[in-house]
Motif scaffolding. Sequence first.
Motif, PDB file in Angstrom:
ATOM      1  N   VAL A  79      68.809 -47.502 127.733  1.00 20.82           N
ATOM      2  CA  VAL A  79      69.177 -46.478 128.716  1.00 20.82           C
ATOM      3  C   VAL A  79      70.698 -46.470 128.863  1.00 20.82           C
ATOM      4  O   VAL A  79      71.303 -47.486 129.177  1.00 20.82           O
ATOM      5  CB  VAL A  79      68.500 -46.738 130.080  1.00 20.82           C
ATOM      6  N   ARG A  80      71.321 -45.298 128.610  1.00 21.84           N
ATOM      7  CA  ARG A  80      72.774 -45.158 128.702  1.00 21.84           C
ATOM      8  C   ARG A  80      73.227 -44.463 129.969  1.00 21.84           C
ATOM      9  O   ARG A  80      74.357 -44.626 130.402  1.00 21.84           O
ATOM     10  CB  ARG A  80      73.311 -44.404 127.486  1.00 21.84           C
ATOM     11  N   TRP A  81      72.357 -43.620 130.568  1.00 18.40           N
ATOM     12  CA  TRP A  81      72.657 -42.973 131.847  1.00 18.40           C
ATOM     13  C   TRP A  81      71.349 -42.546 132.493  1.00 18.40           C
ATOM     14  O   TRP A  81      70.334 -42.398 131.825  1.00 18.40           O
ATOM     15  CB  TRP A  81      73.627 -41.802 131.694  1.00 18.40           C
ATOM     16  N   VAL A  82      71.386 -42.426 133.820  1.00 18.68           N
ATOM     17  CA  VAL A  82      70.200 -42.069 134.597  1.00 18.68           C
ATOM     18  C   VAL A  82      70.530 -40.876 135.472  1.00 18.68           C
ATOM     19  O   VAL A  82      71.600 -40.810 136.058  1.00 18.68           O
ATOM     20  CB  VAL A  82      69.745 -43.254 135.484  1.00 18.68           C
ATOM     21  N   ARG A  83      69.601 -39.933 135.557  1.00 12.54           N
ATOM     22  CA  ARG A  83      69.782 -38.744 136.399  1.00 12.54           C
ATOM     23  C   ARG A  83      68.648 -38.706 137.415  1.00 12.54           C
ATOM     24  O   ARG A  83      67.480 -38.767 137.050  1.00 12.54           O
ATOM     25  CB  ARG A  83      69.739 -37.479 135.551  1.00 12.54           C
ATOM     26  N   GLY A  84      69.003 -38.591 138.678  1.00 13.37           N
ATOM     27  CA  GLY A  84      68.006 -38.460 139.733  1.00 13.37           C
ATOM     28  C   GLY A  84      68.142 -37.110 140.401  1.00 13.37           C
ATOM     29  O   GLY A  84      69.160 -36.828 140.993  1.00 13.37           O
ATOM     30  N   SER A  85      67.153 -36.252 140.245  1.00 11.81           N
ATOM     31  CA  SER A  85      67.141 -34.917 140.838  1.00 11.81           C
ATOM     32  C   SER A  85      65.839 -34.253 140.433  1.00 11.81           C
ATOM     33  O   SER A  85      64.911 -34.918 140.002  1.00 11.81           O
ATOM     34  CB  SER A  85      68.328 -34.082 140.339  1.00 11.81           C
ATOM     35  N   SER A  86      65.801 -32.930 140.528  1.00 11.18           N
ATOM     36  CA  SER A  86      64.611 -32.221 140.057  1.00 11.18           C
ATOM     37  C   SER A  86      64.492 -32.333 138.537  1.00 11.18           C
ATOM     38  O   SER A  86      63.454 -32.058 137.969  1.00 11.18           O
ATOM     39  CB  SER A  86      64.665 -30.748 140.474  1.00 11.18           C
ATOM     40  N   GLN A  87      65.578 -32.735 137.888  1.00  2.14           N
ATOM     41  CA  GLN A  87      65.592 -32.952 136.437  1.00  2.14           C
ATOM     42  C   GLN A  87      65.704 -34.453 136.145  1.00  2.14           C
ATOM     43  O   GLN A  87      66.447 -34.864 135.261  1.00  2.14           O
ATOM     44  CB  GLN A  87      66.759 -32.205 135.793  1.00  2.14           C
ATOM     45  N   SER A  88      64.997 -35.277 136.894  1.00  6.31           N
ATOM     46  CA  SER A  88      65.097 -36.728 136.762  1.00  6.31           C
ATOM     47  C   SER A  88      64.747 -37.188 135.357  1.00  6.31           C
ATOM     48  O   SER A  88      63.906 -36.618 134.686  1.00  6.31           O
ATOM     49  CB  SER A  88      64.160 -37.409 137.755  1.00  6.31           C
ATOM     50  N   PHE A  90      66.412 -39.983 131.952  1.00  2.25           N
ATOM     51  CA  PHE A  90      67.477 -40.848 131.461  1.00  2.25           C
ATOM     52  C   PHE A  90      67.894 -40.457 130.057  1.00  2.25           C
ATOM     53  O   PHE A  90      67.157 -39.824 129.316  1.00  2.25           O
ATOM     54  CB  PHE A  90      67.044 -42.321 131.505  1.00  2.25           C
ATOM     55  N   GLY A  91      69.105 -40.852 129.731  1.00  2.00           N
ATOM     56  CA  GLY A  91      69.635 -40.686 128.390  1.00  2.00           C
ATOM     57  C   GLY A  91      69.432 -41.981 127.624  1.00  2.00           C
ATOM     58  O   GLY A  91      69.792 -43.051 128.115  1.00  2.00           O
ATOM     59  N   ALA A  92      68.820 -41.901 126.464  1.00  2.00           N
ATOM     60  CA  ALA A  92      68.552 -43.082 125.653  1.00  2.00           C
ATOM     61  C   ALA A  92      69.359 -43.001 124.363  1.00  2.00           C
ATOM     62  O   ALA A  92      69.563 -41.925 123.816  1.00  2.00           O
ATOM     63  CB  ALA A  92      67.070 -43.182 125.321  1.00  2.00           C
TER      64      ALA A  92
END
Length: 93
Positions: A79-88, A90-92
Amino acid sequence: MMEQSNESIQGTIAERRSQRIELRIPVTVHIHHSSGVRVYDAELVNVSEGGAFVKGVFPIELGTRVTLRLGETQVDSQVRWVRGSSQSGFGAQ
């Protein structure tokens, strides 16, 4: 340090996005913890040479090792980044 113009930055962003392949493929995410492996259903949304965006709602942190499974295909990544929202998700990589 050389500064980039806003136009140049926007061009770079557009180029990066054009290299992504947009998908909507079900994927199983195996999240590796010190206490074992947790498995979640998710969706592979896009892929590029640099990695992929996996959409789903599950607890995950930067640097976590994950295995993405698409049918018989398995890809180990981090996991390189995590997004929390309606578009939750992660970037792998």
